[in-house]
Scaffold this motif. Sequence first.
Motif, PDB file in Angstrom:
ATOM      1  N   UNK A 132      16.657   0.123   0.853  1.00 34.26           N
ATOM      2  CA  UNK A 132      17.046  -0.824  -0.006  1.00 34.26           C
ATOM      3  C   UNK A 132      18.018  -1.822   0.376  1.00 34.26           C
ATOM      4  N   UNK A 133      19.115  -1.188   1.280  1.00 33.73           N
ATOM      5  CA  UNK A 133      20.132  -2.160   1.831  1.00 33.73           C
ATOM      6  C   UNK A 133      19.501  -3.178   2.804  1.00 33.73           C
ATOM      7  N   UNK A 134      18.794  -2.705   3.551  1.00 34.51           N
ATOM      8  CA  UNK A 134      18.332  -3.515   4.575  1.00 34.51           C
ATOM      9  C   UNK A 134      17.361  -4.539   4.079  1.00 34.51           C
ATOM     10  N   UNK A 167       0.890  -1.117   0.089  1.00 41.74           N
ATOM     11  CA  UNK A 167      -0.034  -0.077  -0.249  1.00 41.74           C
ATOM     12  C   UNK A 167       0.941   1.291  -0.068  1.00 41.74           C
ATOM     13  N   UNK A 168       2.407   1.304   0.234  1.00 44.04           N
ATOM     14  CA  UNK A 168       2.994   2.380   0.318  1.00 44.04           C
ATOM     15  C   UNK A 168       4.173   2.387  -0.852  1.00 44.04           C
ATOM     16  N   UNK A 169       4.620   3.341  -1.338  1.00 48.63           N
ATOM     17  CA  UNK A 169       5.646   3.564  -2.213  1.00 48.63           C
ATOM     18  C   UNK A 169       7.000   3.398  -1.541  1.00 48.63           C
ATOM     19  N   UNK A 170       8.246   3.132  -1.964  1.00 48.68           N
ATOM     20  CA  UNK A 170       9.297   2.949  -1.225  1.00 48.68           C
ATOM     21  C   UNK A 170       9.744   4.228  -0.501  1.00 48.68           C
ATOM     22  N   UNK A 171       9.347   5.369  -1.091  1.00 52.41           N
ATOM     23  CA  UNK A 171       9.556   6.727  -0.547  1.00 52.41           C
ATOM     24  C   UNK A 171       8.823   6.872   0.884  1.00 52.41           C
ATOM     25  N   UNK A 172       7.420   6.377   0.616  1.00 55.40           N
ATOM     26  CA  UNK A 172       6.763   6.570   1.873  1.00 55.40           C
ATOM     27  C   UNK A 172       6.861   5.566   3.004  1.00 55.40           C
ATOM     28  N   UNK A 173       7.539   4.153   2.476  1.00 55.08           N
ATOM     29  CA  UNK A 173       8.031   3.311   3.607  1.00 55.08           C
ATOM     30  C   UNK A 173       9.232   4.040   4.155  1.00 55.08           C
ATOM     31  N   UNK A 174      10.048   4.575   3.534  1.00 51.97           N
ATOM     32  CA  UNK A 174      11.537   5.144   4.219  1.00 51.97           C
ATOM     33  C   UNK A 174      11.224   6.186   4.994  1.00 51.97           C
ATOM     34  N   UNK A 192       8.397   6.892   6.646  1.00 47.85           N
ATOM     35  CA  UNK A 192       7.836   6.019   8.010  1.00 47.85           C
ATOM     36  C   UNK A 192       8.641   5.688   8.782  1.00 47.85           C
ATOM     37  N   UNK A 193       9.595   5.110   8.193  1.00 52.09           N
ATOM     38  CA  UNK A 193      10.575   4.049   9.143  1.00 52.09           C
ATOM     39  C   UNK A 193      11.755   5.446   9.458  1.00 52.09           C
ATOM     40  N   UNK A 194      11.791   6.486   9.199  1.00 51.71           N
ATOM     41  CA  UNK A 194      12.825   7.387   9.467  1.00 51.71           C
ATOM     42  C   UNK A 194      14.133   7.103   8.709  1.00 51.71           C
ATOM     43  N   UNK A 195      14.283   6.508   7.536  1.00 51.11           N
ATOM     44  CA  UNK A 195      15.580   6.277   6.942  1.00 51.11           C
ATOM     45  C   UNK A 195      15.519   6.579   5.582  1.00 51.11           C
ATOM     46  N   UNK A 196      16.689   6.691   4.826  1.00 52.50           N
ATOM     47  CA  UNK A 196      16.505   7.064   3.618  1.00 52.50           C
ATOM     48  C   UNK A 196      16.155   5.922   2.761  1.00 52.50           C
ATOM     49  N   UNK A 197      16.050   6.333   1.449  1.00 50.77           N
ATOM     50  CA  UNK A 197      15.629   5.064   0.457  1.00 50.77           C
ATOM     51  C   UNK A 197      16.714   4.171   0.288  1.00 50.77           C
TER      52      UNK A 197
END
Length: 474
Positions: free
Chosen positions: A455-457, A437-444, A446-451
Amino acid sequence: MARIMIVEDEDVIRLALRRLLERNGYTVDEAISVKEALTSESLNHYDLIISDLRLPGAQGTELINKTESPVLIMTSYASLKSAVDTMKMGAIDYIAKPFDHDEMLDTVARIIQTNSGTQRPARPSKTTANRSGMIGGCPAMRRVYERIERVAPTSATVLIHGETGTGKELVARAIHEQSDRAGKPIVCVNCAAIPETLIESELFGYEKGAFTGANANRIGLIEAADGGTLFLDEIGELPLEAQARLLRFIQEDEIRRIGAVESSKVNVRLVCATHRNLKEMAQAGRFREDLYYRINVMKLELPPLRERGKDILEIAETLLHRRCEALGKPPMHFSPKTIQAITTYVWPGNIRELENAVERAVILCDGEEIDNELLDIDLELVDINQIRGRQPEPINRQNRDTSKKEPPRQRGRATDPNEDLSLEDYFQHFVLEHQDSMSETELAQKLGVSRKCLWERRQRLGIPRKKSSARSGS
């Protein structure tokens, strides 16, 4: 038993931290906002307050001036500049999210141990920097400062070991400045920069006629340092013949110029430095073993820049201020992306590389904010292990085979989300639940990290990116 208050509005994180700390012997209370935390009558009696930076109603930094207890701020790499600001406001420290159990426990234990019986002491890095020009207060550097204070007043020979560019000469000058020889000269010699045929004459001097071209008497660098300190940088590059003469100087406190008949006494304190393993060189016959034991009286180990944590940004900002003044430029600051790059880059050239990158950026910058591209550093060297505080290995994107990634670690216990849920579990759980339901940008966000970090995680934890999440804006 130490008492800790957690101020965090995310239920999962708050519960995970509480269980973690209680299992390790801490008494824990919790609040979901600054307002709720301030209602506690015993707020000043906690050994530590751990607060998220972004809270509903007011930021966690509001607690800093409302309590006498030390405040540890939790923030994300996406807001590192805010974290630096919190340190200036009086926070005892900050820790970046997401983090693992060991990182949190080590930070908590260090803060409580440091502050036991005292209230928010001055950071040791500030006082040491004022005396010697060195910057930073990470545990490894605090050990260096302590050893400098202990050995400087003595006449003991010091061996400084560290990678190229870590500031070995700065440490040598600090030892000299804090000794009773401070009013006398300190002579610095880079043994690697002098040809083998000249090193002995440079160190010990020569008499007129000692060899072709010796048209007058000349004192050597050891004699020039009489009464003061001689700093031999890269002593591992010293030829074996010169090592033998140096050994006699150390043993007898006397030198004999090349071509001279008699020796003369000198009073010189010796400080040596190297990036090589002298013990292995001695065992291999490439360095005199007796000389190694003579100079290895007190050894100071300098940490590489990549292992100095928050010191990296403090050093970068200090260098930025100095470069702006030296080049006649108006005050500048780093952009958030630049801060993230500085704190996650490996820095193989250590402080020297950082200094060059900052100077280059100041020269090229036309405004007040320095963008990441002006640093011109190879971010291919950035690895998630560096972000987590471990020594990284270079990333080879061309050869990376994601199909061989190991599956996510299994804890071997019940995986009830309310029982023993670590922050790494939270990260994995959140991504799997919301990636449709979220884009990668939105996920990042919300988690307080960079894209990039997200990706690396994904790669490290083996979480595939579903195609359904790759919609517009991702």
